[in-house]
Design an enzyme around this catalytic site. Structure first.
Site, PDB file in Angstrom:
ATOM      1  N   PRO A   1       0.634  -1.180  -0.106  1.00 26.82           N
ATOM      2  CA  PRO A   1      -0.071  -0.138   0.007  1.00 26.82           C
ATOM      3  C   PRO A   1       0.495   1.469  -0.116  1.00 26.82           C
ATOM      4  O   PRO A   1       0.437   2.357  -0.028  1.00 26.82           O
ATOM      5  CB  PRO A   1      -1.376  -0.580   1.613  1.00 26.82           C
ATOM      6  CG  PRO A   1      -0.017  -0.653   2.028  1.00 26.82           C
ATOM      7  CD  PRO A   1       1.119  -1.851   1.478  1.00 26.82           C
ATOM      8  N   GLU A   2       2.055   1.014   0.464  1.00 29.42           N
ATOM      9  CA  GLU A   2       2.620   2.326  -0.155  1.00 29.42           C
ATOM     10  C   GLU A   2       2.716   3.454  -0.657  1.00 29.42           C
ATOM     11  O   GLU A   2       2.033   5.059  -0.689  1.00 29.42           O
ATOM     12  CB  GLU A   2       4.589   2.091   0.009  1.00 29.42           C
ATOM     13  CG  GLU A   2       5.124   1.495   1.164  1.00 29.42           C
ATOM     14  CD  GLU A   2       4.663  -0.073   1.447  1.00 29.42           C
ATOM     15  OE1 GLU A   2       5.061  -0.702   2.903  1.00 29.42           O
ATOM     16  OE2 GLU A   2       3.839  -0.013   0.729  1.00 29.42           O
ATOM     17  N   ILE A   3       2.325   3.154  -2.236  1.00 26.39           N
ATOM     18  CA  ILE A   3       2.730   4.617  -2.913  1.00 26.39           C
ATOM     19  C   ILE A   3       0.944   5.023  -2.648  1.00 26.39           C
ATOM     20  O   ILE A   3       0.529   6.293  -2.906  1.00 26.39           O
ATOM     21  CB  ILE A   3       2.189   3.944  -4.848  1.00 26.39           C
ATOM     22  CG1 ILE A   3       3.515   3.928  -4.902  1.00 26.39           C
ATOM     23  CG2 ILE A   3       1.668   5.044  -5.372  1.00 26.39           C
ATOM     24  CD1 ILE A   3       4.250   3.351  -5.948  1.00 26.39           C
TER      25      ILE A   3
ATOM     26  N   LEU B   1       0.199   5.734   0.089  1.00 24.00           N
ATOM     27  CA  LEU B   1      -0.369   6.144   1.166  1.00 24.00           C
ATOM     28  C   LEU B   1       0.815   8.001   1.347  1.00 24.00           C
ATOM     29  O   LEU B   1       1.221   8.338   2.071  1.00 24.00           O
ATOM     30  CB  LEU B   1       0.607   5.590   2.802  1.00 24.00           C
ATOM     31  CG  LEU B   1      -0.267   4.849   2.840  1.00 24.00           C
ATOM     32  CD1 LEU B   1       0.335   3.362   4.057  1.00 24.00           C
ATOM     33  CD2 LEU B   1      -1.276   5.075   3.371  1.00 24.00           C
TER      34      LEU B   1
END
Length: 268
Positions: A140-142, A144
């Site tokens: 999910p980093e992108i 966030l």
């Protein structure tokens, strides 16, 4: 300080299997800075262990790991750090995954429930992954407002190839099922629900029955060849993460996550 990691040694054939259990007891198993330190120390504790050939890393029954703990007070203190302090603190993640990748022993991850973000970064630093059929992964980093770091992109690239790596990382809301993870070569084996650990131990027993020195030297050779250019390819990912963490999009992404709403990114 809470003890999040437990180590059992002397298991399996001739006692050559060890199990590292990461369990925070909350069903989420998020990677707080302290949990990351404990997992790093666990990996390093095998440096002079000539009696162990295989290490199985397992999380809880509901979660391998939910990734970095966005609610942890120490983790949240990053917001007020200057760039130098932030860069030093951000080394916790790369240090963790490198410690597990560099272990002389063969490492196997047993994944139940969900494996998210930093949990995926840790999993791909291992030699093998066994995933329960009803489990899933997500990066999910992108979503966030961050980039995928901890040198995870080259590791994922080695496993899946360029297109699948982009798909897994860029489409941040996409859940990767166990069947997809196996098809994409992100995991090596799929087990029945609740049986990932048993399957990982069965694989560990097969490895432990092999000549320990030959196994260790073969792993070293393969890893050196496969990861020879990883440092060159990802030497900036820590600084990219630090830069991304200072953007308005990152603040919006984290706020939206904590408030359980859809983020509105503006490229700022």
């Amino acid at each position: 300080m809470a003890d999040f990691v437990k180590i059992e040694r002397g298991l399996g054939p001739d006692g050559r299997i060890a199990v590292v259990r990461f369990e925070r007891g909350d069903g989420i198993n998020a990677l707080s800075p302290e949990a990351m330190r404990q997992l790093t120390d666990a990996a390093r504790s095998f440096e002079d262990d000539g009696e162990t050939s295989v290490v199985v890393l397992t999380g809880g029954t509901r979660s391998f790991s939910a990734g970095f703990d966005l609610k942890d007070p120490e983790g949240r203190s990053r917001r007020t750090m200057d760039l130098g302090a932030l860069r030093r603190h951000l080394k916790l993640g790369p240090r963790l995954t490198r410690a597990w990748q560099d272990m002389e022993q063969i490492t196997i991850g047993a994944i139940e429930g969900f494996c998210v973000g930093g949990g995926v970064a840790l999993a791909v630093a291992l030699d093998f992954r066994v995933m329960a059929r009803d489990a899933h992964m997500r990066v999910p980093e992108i979503g966030l407002g961050m980039n995928m770091s901890w040198q995870s992109v080259p590791r994922m690239l080695h496993l899946m190839g360029a297109a699948r790596t982009k798909q897994a990382v860029i489409l941040a809301d996409q859940r990767i099922s166990a069947a997809e993870a196996y098809e994409w070569r992100l995991v090596e084996e799929v087990a029945d629900p609740g049986k990932a650990f048993d399957a990982a131990m069965a694989l560990a027993a097969k490895v432990a029955a092999q000549p320990p020195l030959s196994v260790a030297m073969t792993k070293l050779t393969v890893n050196r060849l496969a990861h020879a250019l990883d440092d060159l390819a990802s030497h900036m990912d820590l600084d990219q993460f630090a830069l991304a963490s200072m953007t308005e999009d990152h603040k919006e992404g984290v706020a939206a996550f904590l408030e359980r709403r859809t983020p509105k990114f503006r490229g700022k």
